[in-house]
Design a protein around this motif. Sequence first.
Motif, PDB file in Angstrom:
ATOM      1  N   ARG A  13       0.843  -1.200   0.000  1.00  0.00           N
ATOM      2  CA  ARG A  13       0.000   0.000   0.000  1.00  0.00           C
ATOM      3  C   ARG A  13       0.877   1.247   0.000  1.00  0.00           C
ATOM      4  O   ARG A  13       2.001   1.237   0.476  1.00  0.00           O
ATOM      5  N   LYS A  14       0.332   2.325  -0.540  1.00  0.00           N
ATOM      6  CA  LYS A  14       1.065   3.590  -0.623  1.00  0.00           C
ATOM      7  C   LYS A  14       0.175   4.711  -0.113  1.00  0.00           C
ATOM      8  O   LYS A  14      -0.997   4.783  -0.466  1.00  0.00           O
ATOM      9  N   ASN A  15       0.738   5.573   0.713  1.00  0.00           N
ATOM     10  CA  ASN A  15       0.026   6.772   1.145  1.00  0.00           C
ATOM     11  C   ASN A  15       0.045   7.782   0.008  1.00  0.00           C
ATOM     12  O   ASN A  15       1.091   8.016  -0.595  1.00  0.00           O
ATOM     13  N   VAL A  16      -1.108   8.368  -0.286  1.00  0.00           N
ATOM     14  CA  VAL A  16      -1.201   9.397  -1.320  1.00  0.00           C
ATOM     15  C   VAL A  16      -1.952  10.598  -0.756  1.00  0.00           C
ATOM     16  O   VAL A  16      -2.708  10.477   0.199  1.00  0.00           O
ATOM     17  N   ASN A  17      -1.749  11.720  -1.378  1.00  0.00           N
ATOM     18  CA  ASN A  17      -2.440  12.939  -0.981  1.00  0.00           C
ATOM     19  C   ASN A  17      -3.130  13.502  -2.207  1.00  0.00           C
ATOM     20  O   ASN A  17      -2.524  13.657  -3.261  1.00  0.00           O
ATOM     21  N   THR A  18      -4.400  13.812  -2.085  1.00  0.00           N
ATOM     22  CA  THR A  18      -5.154  14.385  -3.189  1.00  0.00           C
ATOM     23  C   THR A  18      -6.230  15.296  -2.634  1.00  0.00           C
ATOM     24  O   THR A  18      -6.404  15.388  -1.412  1.00  0.00           O
ATOM     25  N   THR A  19      -6.932  15.976  -3.492  1.00  0.00           N
ATOM     26  CA  THR A  19      -8.058  16.791  -3.051  1.00  0.00           C
ATOM     27  C   THR A  19      -9.331  16.206  -3.640  1.00  0.00           C
ATOM     28  O   THR A  19      -9.334  15.674  -4.751  1.00  0.00           O
ATOM     29  N   LEU A  20     -10.398  16.288  -2.861  1.00  0.00           N
ATOM     30  CA  LEU A  20     -11.695  15.767  -3.271  1.00  0.00           C
ATOM     31  C   LEU A  20     -12.754  16.821  -3.009  1.00  0.00           C
ATOM     32  O   LEU A  20     -12.599  17.670  -2.143  1.00  0.00           O
ATOM     33  N   SER A  21     -13.850  16.714  -3.715  1.00  0.00           N
ATOM     34  CA  SER A  21     -15.003  17.563  -3.455  1.00  0.00           C
ATOM     35  C   SER A  21     -15.483  17.298  -2.030  1.00  0.00           C
ATOM     36  O   SER A  21     -15.615  16.142  -1.619  1.00  0.00           O
ATOM     37  N   ASN A  22     -15.742  18.354  -1.277  1.00  0.00           N
ATOM     38  CA  ASN A  22     -16.235  18.203   0.091  1.00  0.00           C
ATOM     39  C   ASN A  22     -17.520  17.399   0.132  1.00  0.00           C
ATOM     40  O   ASN A  22     -17.680  16.504   0.965  1.00  0.00           O
ATOM     41  N   SER A  23     -18.456  17.724  -0.753  1.00  0.00           N
ATOM     42  CA  SER A  23     -19.755  17.043  -0.730  1.00  0.00           C
ATOM     43  C   SER A  23     -19.610  15.567  -1.102  1.00  0.00           C
ATOM     44  O   SER A  23     -20.257  14.710  -0.502  1.00  0.00           O
ATOM     45  N   LEU A  24     -18.744  15.274  -2.057  1.00  0.00           N
ATOM     46  CA  LEU A  24     -18.529  13.884  -2.460  1.00  0.00           C
ATOM     47  C   LEU A  24     -17.920  13.082  -1.311  1.00  0.00           C
ATOM     48  O   LEU A  24     -18.369  11.983  -0.999  1.00  0.00           O
ATOM     49  N   TYR A  25     -16.907  13.666  -0.650  1.00  0.00           N
ATOM     50  CA  TYR A  25     -16.263  12.964   0.450  1.00  0.00           C
ATOM     51  C   TYR A  25     -17.217  12.784   1.627  1.00  0.00           C
ATOM     52  O   TYR A  25     -17.217  11.737   2.275  1.00  0.00           O
ATOM     53  N   GLU A  27     -20.447  12.399   1.404  1.00  0.00           N
ATOM     54  CA  GLU A  27     -21.342  11.293   1.040  1.00  0.00           C
ATOM     55  C   GLU A  27     -20.664   9.940   1.230  1.00  0.00           C
ATOM     56  O   GLU A  27     -21.290   8.990   1.700  1.00  0.00           O
ATOM     57  N   ILE A  28     -19.389   9.848   0.866  1.00  0.00           N
ATOM     58  CA  ILE A  28     -18.639   8.596   1.034  1.00  0.00           C
ATOM     59  C   ILE A  28     -18.520   8.254   2.515  1.00  0.00           C
ATOM     60  O   ILE A  28     -18.701   7.099   2.914  1.00  0.00           O
ATOM     61  N   ALA A  32     -19.973   4.969   4.198  1.00  0.00           N
ATOM     62  CA  ALA A  32     -19.037   4.095   4.912  1.00  0.00           C
ATOM     63  C   ALA A  32     -19.555   3.795   6.319  1.00  0.00           C
ATOM     64  O   ALA A  32     -19.487   2.650   6.780  1.00  0.00           O
ATOM     65  N   LYS A  33     -20.083   4.806   6.981  1.00  0.00           N
ATOM     66  CA  LYS A  33     -20.626   4.597   8.321  1.00  0.00           C
ATOM     67  C   LYS A  33     -21.817   3.652   8.277  1.00  0.00           C
ATOM     68  O   LYS A  33     -21.926   2.743   9.102  1.00  0.00           O
ATOM     69  N   LYS A  34     -22.709   3.830   7.295  1.00  0.00           N
ATOM     70  CA  LYS A  34     -23.872   2.947   7.157  1.00  0.00           C
ATOM     71  C   LYS A  34     -23.453   1.502   6.892  1.00  0.00           C
ATOM     72  O   LYS A  34     -24.079   0.567   7.366  1.00  0.00           O
ATOM     73  N   LEU A  35     -22.386   1.340   6.093  1.00  0.00           N
ATOM     74  CA  LEU A  35     -21.909   0.003   5.732  1.00  0.00           C
ATOM     75  C   LEU A  35     -20.912  -0.561   6.745  1.00  0.00           C
ATOM     76  O   LEU A  35     -20.453  -1.694   6.594  1.00  0.00           O
ATOM     77  N   ASP A  36     -20.550   0.237   7.735  1.00  0.00           N
ATOM     78  CA  ASP A  36     -19.557  -0.140   8.737  1.00  0.00           C
ATOM     79  C   ASP A  36     -18.238  -0.546   8.070  1.00  0.00           C
ATOM     80  O   ASP A  36     -17.674  -1.605   8.349  1.00  0.00           O
ATOM     81  N   PRO A  38     -14.426   1.324   6.337  1.00  0.00           N
ATOM     82  CA  PRO A  38     -13.637   2.554   6.245  1.00  0.00           C
ATOM     83  C   PRO A  38     -13.926   3.261   4.918  1.00  0.00           C
ATOM     84  O   PRO A  38     -14.118   2.617   3.879  1.00  0.00           O
ATOM     85  N   ALA A  39     -13.959   4.588   4.945  1.00  0.00           N
ATOM     86  CA  ALA A  39     -14.177   5.366   3.718  1.00  0.00           C
ATOM     87  C   ALA A  39     -13.100   5.030   2.684  1.00  0.00           C
ATOM     88  O   ALA A  39     -13.389   4.949   1.489  1.00  0.00           O
TER      89      ALA A  39
END
Length: 59
Positions: A13-25, A27-28, A32-36, A38-39
Motif C-alpha cells: 500500500r502507498k500513502n497518497v495525498n489528493t483533493t476531493l469535493s467536500n460534498s462527495l467525500y 457522502e462517502i 461508509a458509516k452505514k456500511l460499517d 472505512p471510507a
Amino acid sequence: MYSSEIRTKNHDRKNVNTTLSNSLYTEIKILAKKLDKPANELIEEGMVHVLNQYKKNKK
C-alpha cells in the motif's frame, strides 16, 4: 519505530495525498458509516471500478 495496533503495515500500500469535493467525500463517509466500512475502502473500490470500466471499453 511506531507500530499501529489498529492497522498493520502493508508494504503493498502507498500513502497518497489528493483533493476531493467536500460534498462527495461527505457522502462517502456517510455511506461508509452505514456500511460499517472505512471510507478508504469505498474509495479504493471506486478506483477499481473505474479501471475495470476503462479496460472493458478498451477491448
